[in-house]
Design an enzyme around this catalytic site. Structure first.
Site, PDB file in Angstrom:
ATOM      1  N   TYR A 165      -4.077   2.347  15.852  1.00 32.58           N
ATOM      2  CA  TYR A 165      -2.835   2.452  16.619  1.00 32.58           C
ATOM      3  C   TYR A 165      -3.034   2.356  18.130  1.00 32.58           C
ATOM      4  O   TYR A 165      -2.260   1.719  18.816  1.00 32.58           O
ATOM      5  CB  TYR A 165      -2.120   3.780  16.304  1.00 32.58           C
ATOM      6  CG  TYR A 165      -1.555   3.796  14.909  1.00 32.58           C
ATOM      7  CD1 TYR A 165      -0.303   3.260  14.636  1.00 32.58           C
ATOM      8  CD2 TYR A 165      -2.291   4.312  13.840  1.00 32.58           C
ATOM      9  CE1 TYR A 165       0.212   3.233  13.351  1.00 32.58           C
ATOM     10  CE2 TYR A 165      -1.788   4.288  12.547  1.00 32.58           C
ATOM     11  CZ  TYR A 165      -0.533   3.751  12.306  1.00 32.58           C
ATOM     12  OH  TYR A 165      -0.034   3.715  11.036  1.00 32.58           O
ATOM     13  N   GLU A 180      -7.643   8.288   5.904  1.00 37.95           N
ATOM     14  CA  GLU A 180      -7.997   9.000   7.131  1.00 37.95           C
ATOM     15  C   GLU A 180      -8.536  10.413   6.897  1.00 37.95           C
ATOM     16  O   GLU A 180      -7.901  11.409   7.310  1.00 37.95           O
ATOM     17  CB  GLU A 180      -6.781   9.060   8.068  1.00 37.95           C
ATOM     18  CG  GLU A 180      -6.245   7.704   8.464  1.00 37.95           C
ATOM     19  CD  GLU A 180      -5.195   7.766   9.574  1.00 37.95           C
ATOM     20  OE1 GLU A 180      -4.842   8.871  10.012  1.00 37.95           O
ATOM     21  OE2 GLU A 180      -4.737   6.701  10.012  1.00 37.95           O
ATOM     22  N   GLU A 183      -3.381  -0.003   8.186  1.00 32.61           N
ATOM     23  CA  GLU A 183      -2.230   0.498   8.949  1.00 32.61           C
ATOM     24  C   GLU A 183      -2.338   0.001  10.378  1.00 32.61           C
ATOM     25  O   GLU A 183      -3.423   0.030  10.974  1.00 32.61           O
ATOM     26  CB  GLU A 183      -2.194   2.036   9.016  1.00 32.61           C
ATOM     27  CG  GLU A 183      -1.687   2.707   7.777  1.00 32.61           C
ATOM     28  CD  GLU A 183      -1.651   4.232   7.915  1.00 32.61           C
ATOM     29  OE1 GLU A 183      -1.406   4.741   9.028  1.00 32.61           O
ATOM     30  OE2 GLU A 183      -1.880   4.897   6.896  1.00 32.61           O
ATOM     31  N   ASN A 191      -7.395   1.766   9.931  1.00 25.83           N
ATOM     32  CA  ASN A 191      -6.102   2.111  10.527  1.00 25.83           C
ATOM     33  C   ASN A 191      -6.287   2.154  12.032  1.00 25.83           C
ATOM     34  O   ASN A 191      -7.193   2.833  12.533  1.00 25.83           O
ATOM     35  CB  ASN A 191      -5.618   3.487  10.060  1.00 25.83           C
ATOM     36  CG  ASN A 191      -5.158   3.477   8.612  1.00 25.83           C
ATOM     37  OD1 ASN A 191      -5.187   2.439   7.941  1.00 25.83           O
ATOM     38  ND2 ASN A 191      -4.735   4.639   8.126  1.00 25.83           N
ATOM     39  N   HIS A 212      -3.304  10.819   0.320  1.00 25.75           N
ATOM     40  CA  HIS A 212      -2.750  10.675   1.668  1.00 25.75           C
ATOM     41  C   HIS A 212      -2.221  12.059   2.081  1.00 25.75           C
ATOM     42  O   HIS A 212      -1.040  12.247   2.355  1.00 25.75           O
ATOM     43  CB  HIS A 212      -1.663   9.599   1.690  1.00 25.75           C
ATOM     44  CG  HIS A 212      -1.384   9.011   3.047  1.00 25.75           C
ATOM     45  ND1 HIS A 212      -1.478   7.658   3.322  1.00 25.75           N
ATOM     46  CD2 HIS A 212      -1.007   9.586   4.214  1.00 25.75           C
ATOM     47  CE1 HIS A 212      -1.154   7.438   4.592  1.00 25.75           C
ATOM     48  NE2 HIS A 212      -0.874   8.600   5.153  1.00 25.75           N
ATOM     49  N   ARG A 245       0.863  -1.182   0.000  1.00 24.98           N
ATOM     50  CA  ARG A 245       0.000   0.000   0.000  1.00 24.98           C
ATOM     51  C   ARG A 245       0.904   1.239   0.000  1.00 24.98           C
ATOM     52  O   ARG A 245       1.664   1.449   0.952  1.00 24.98           O
ATOM     53  CB  ARG A 245      -0.898   0.005   1.245  1.00 24.98           C
ATOM     54  CG  ARG A 245      -1.683   1.278   1.380  1.00 24.98           C
ATOM     55  CD  ARG A 245      -2.652   1.282   2.551  1.00 24.98           C
ATOM     56  NE  ARG A 245      -3.317   2.566   2.556  1.00 24.98           N
ATOM     57  CZ  ARG A 245      -3.337   3.424   3.574  1.00 24.98           C
ATOM     58  NH1 ARG A 245      -2.781   3.108   4.728  1.00 24.98           N
ATOM     59  NH2 ARG A 245      -3.941   4.583   3.448  1.00 24.98           N
TER      60      ARG A 245
HETATM   61  C1  FCB Z   1      -1.525   7.545  10.423  1.00 27.56           C
HETATM   62  C2  FCB Z   1      -1.128   8.031   9.037  1.00 27.56           C
HETATM   63  C3  FCB Z   1       0.225   7.567   8.589  1.00 27.56           C
HETATM   64  C4  FCB Z   1       1.232   7.561   9.727  1.00 27.56           C
HETATM   65  C5  FCB Z   1       0.676   6.871  10.946  1.00 27.56           C
HETATM   66  C6  FCB Z   1       1.629   6.777  12.098  1.00 27.56           C
HETATM   67  O1  FCB Z   1      -2.447   8.421  10.961  1.00 27.56           O
HETATM   68  O2  FCB Z   1      -2.074   7.619   8.090  1.00 27.56           O
HETATM   69  O3  FCB Z   1       0.620   8.367   7.513  1.00 27.56           O
HETATM   70  O4  FCB Z   1       1.642   8.836   9.988  1.00 27.56           O
HETATM   71  O5  FCB Z   1      -0.498   7.495  11.355  1.00 27.56           O
END
Ligand code: FCB
Length: 453
Positions: free
Chosen positions: A295, A167, A353, A293, A121, A77
């Site tokens: 985290y 995003e 992600e 995505n 992006h 990607r």
């Molecule tokens: C996300 C983004 C990516 C990267 C990660 C850590 O929000 O899509 O570009 O910065 O965080």
């Protein structure tokens, strides 16, 4: 054992984005983007760094494809830089920009790696910022439709999956509402309008991509974070609820239900949002997958914060955190996948992600030992497997990121890569997590070939 739990056809990938890795910002006819401009403002980016050189991927692309081949990934990607293809945002096409992505896609094909480009992006052509106020202007959505047409005509035959936007919450609320990303505006009302125009851009692009690239799948990538109240106080609970709608549901409701959520954000109302007849139907265009995505999660308390009228994020000093300060909270990925499936049933999801930043160093023996990143990936993959066991359809996972890269306002101090980059020499070193990922993918394949024989 984690990798063996996944089905044989599961897609194992890595992800990057154009501005974070390419560099070569003024080369071969690329026009400036809002990130080039934003980085020039003093004090916006840690150490006043910029994406001018980044990983120099524009010149080292064959080497980077070689690394992906060595890791044995199924899919890559990456994102296409709009200002490389249309330096003025719309109008004249820069063939040299398209040629770069054609070479990339061809080399991926030779390496047996499926191409999953993201069209947007965050690197909006500066010319569109100047002409329309960027995403505040409805015309930006029509410009995106034209851009999607140009790119998919040129590259559509080599693409396995298109991701329209990455995003949009970040490129609208965070960029026009809180001002922490380019172009740095601070008005929640503008943030909401930008969000609507981004969704419109997505909806306009879907039929274009389908027509020009009939064999590719089409989707959109959104960011998700569980948001919990920092205390039992009703005002904290209310703030967390509003932020949850804003971050986690705002885009899904129009995409899958044809309407905006009616838990209104403080001081904002639908009445002030400009929506034209037919927009909601356009936005609801059927897609093939949702990109997720993930985290971390956030704890929120109410209270005036200069950049966030919804509340204040509470630092989780008690928890295990990455160098971004983000809590390691794998259960949130399970909860997110499950919640999306139960409320919206997108049919298929890809984790587009997931990853962690740590302060990695190359040891004297040349190895990069990053056991905490391996543990992060391992624990999150377990949650993906658990969601799949519970009937949630997920067909792929893209580790963020292939390479250490320009982490937006954090500059180069946050390293997310499976591969270490020495920014002085541009030398790439596969980290232990990279080898771990490679071995895991191989183990998954082996498990299935054994089962088949
Ligand atoms: C996300 C983004 C990516 C990267 C990660 C850590 O929000 O899509 O570009 O910065 O965080």
């Amino acid at each position: 054992m984690t990798f063996e739990r996944f089905p044989g056809e599961f897609l194992w990938g890595v992800a990057t984005s154009a501005y974070q890795i390419e560099g070569a910002v003024a080369e071969d006819g690329r026009g400036p983007s809002i990130w080039d401009t934003f980085c020039e403002l003093p004090g916006t980016i840690a150490n006043n760094e910029t994406g001018m050189v980044a990983d120099d991927h524009y010149h080292r692309m064959p080497e980077d494809v070689g690394i992906m081949r060595e890791l044995g990934v199924d899919a890559y990607r990456f994102s296409i830089a709009w200002p490389r293809v249309l330096p003025e945002g719309r109008g004249p096409v820069n063939q040299r920009g398209l040629d770069f992505y054609r070479r990339l896609i061809d080399q991926l094909a030779t390496a047996g790696i499926a191409a999953y480009p993201t069209l947007y992006h965050w690197d909006l052509p500066q010319a569109l910022q100047d002409r329309y106020g960027g995403w505040i202007g409805r015309d930006a959505a029509y410009a995106f439709e034209e851009y999607a047409d140009v790119v998919s005509r040129a590259l559509g035959d080599g693409v396995a999956g298109w991701i329209t936007l990455n995003e949009p919450w970040v490129s609208s609320w965070l960029s026009y509402g809180w001002g922490s990303h380019a172009p740095g505006y601070r008005s929640m009302e503008l943030g909401m309008q930008a969000a609507h125009h981004l969704l419109l851009a997505h909806g306009l692009a879907v039929p274009v991509l389908r027509a020009n690239s009939p064999h590719a799948r089409v989707g959109i990538t959104l960011n998700f974070s569980p948001i919990e109240a920092a205390s039992d106080a009703p005002k904290d609970i209310a703030a967390a609820r509003a932020a949850d709608v804003n971050v986690n549901l705002w885009f899904l409701d129009p995409l899958y239900r044809g309407e905006y959520n009616d838990v209104l954000l403080p001081d904002l109302s639908h009445a002030r949002l400009r929506i034209a007849d037919g927009d909601m139907a356009t936005i609801g265009a059927k897609t093939d997958f949702l990109g997720v995505n993930y985290y971390t999660r956030f704890l929120l308390r109410s209270g005036p914060s200069p950049f966030n009228p919804l509340g204040e994020y509470v630092e989780q000093t008690h928890a295990e955190r990455t160098s971004m300060g983000w809590e390691v909270y794998p259960d949130g990925l399970y909860d997110t996948l499950r919640r999306i499936h139960e409320r919206y049933a997108p049919g298929d999801m890809l984790v587009t992600e997931n990853g962690a930043a740590y302060a990695d160093v190359v040891d004297l023996d040349g190895a990069v030992r990053d056991p905490r990143r391996i543990a992060y990936f391992e624990s999150h993959l377990e949650q993906v497997a658990r969601a799949m066991d519970d009937g949630v359809p997920v067909s792929g996972y893209f580790a963020w990121s292939l390479l250490d890269n320009f982490e937006w306002t954090e500059g180069y101090r946050q390293r997310f890569g499976l591969v270490h980059v020495d920014y002085e020499t541009q030398r790439r070193t596969i980290k232990e997590s990279g080898y771990w990922y490679r071995d895991g993918i191989a183990a998954c394949r082996r498990a299935h070939s054994n089962r088949a024989s």
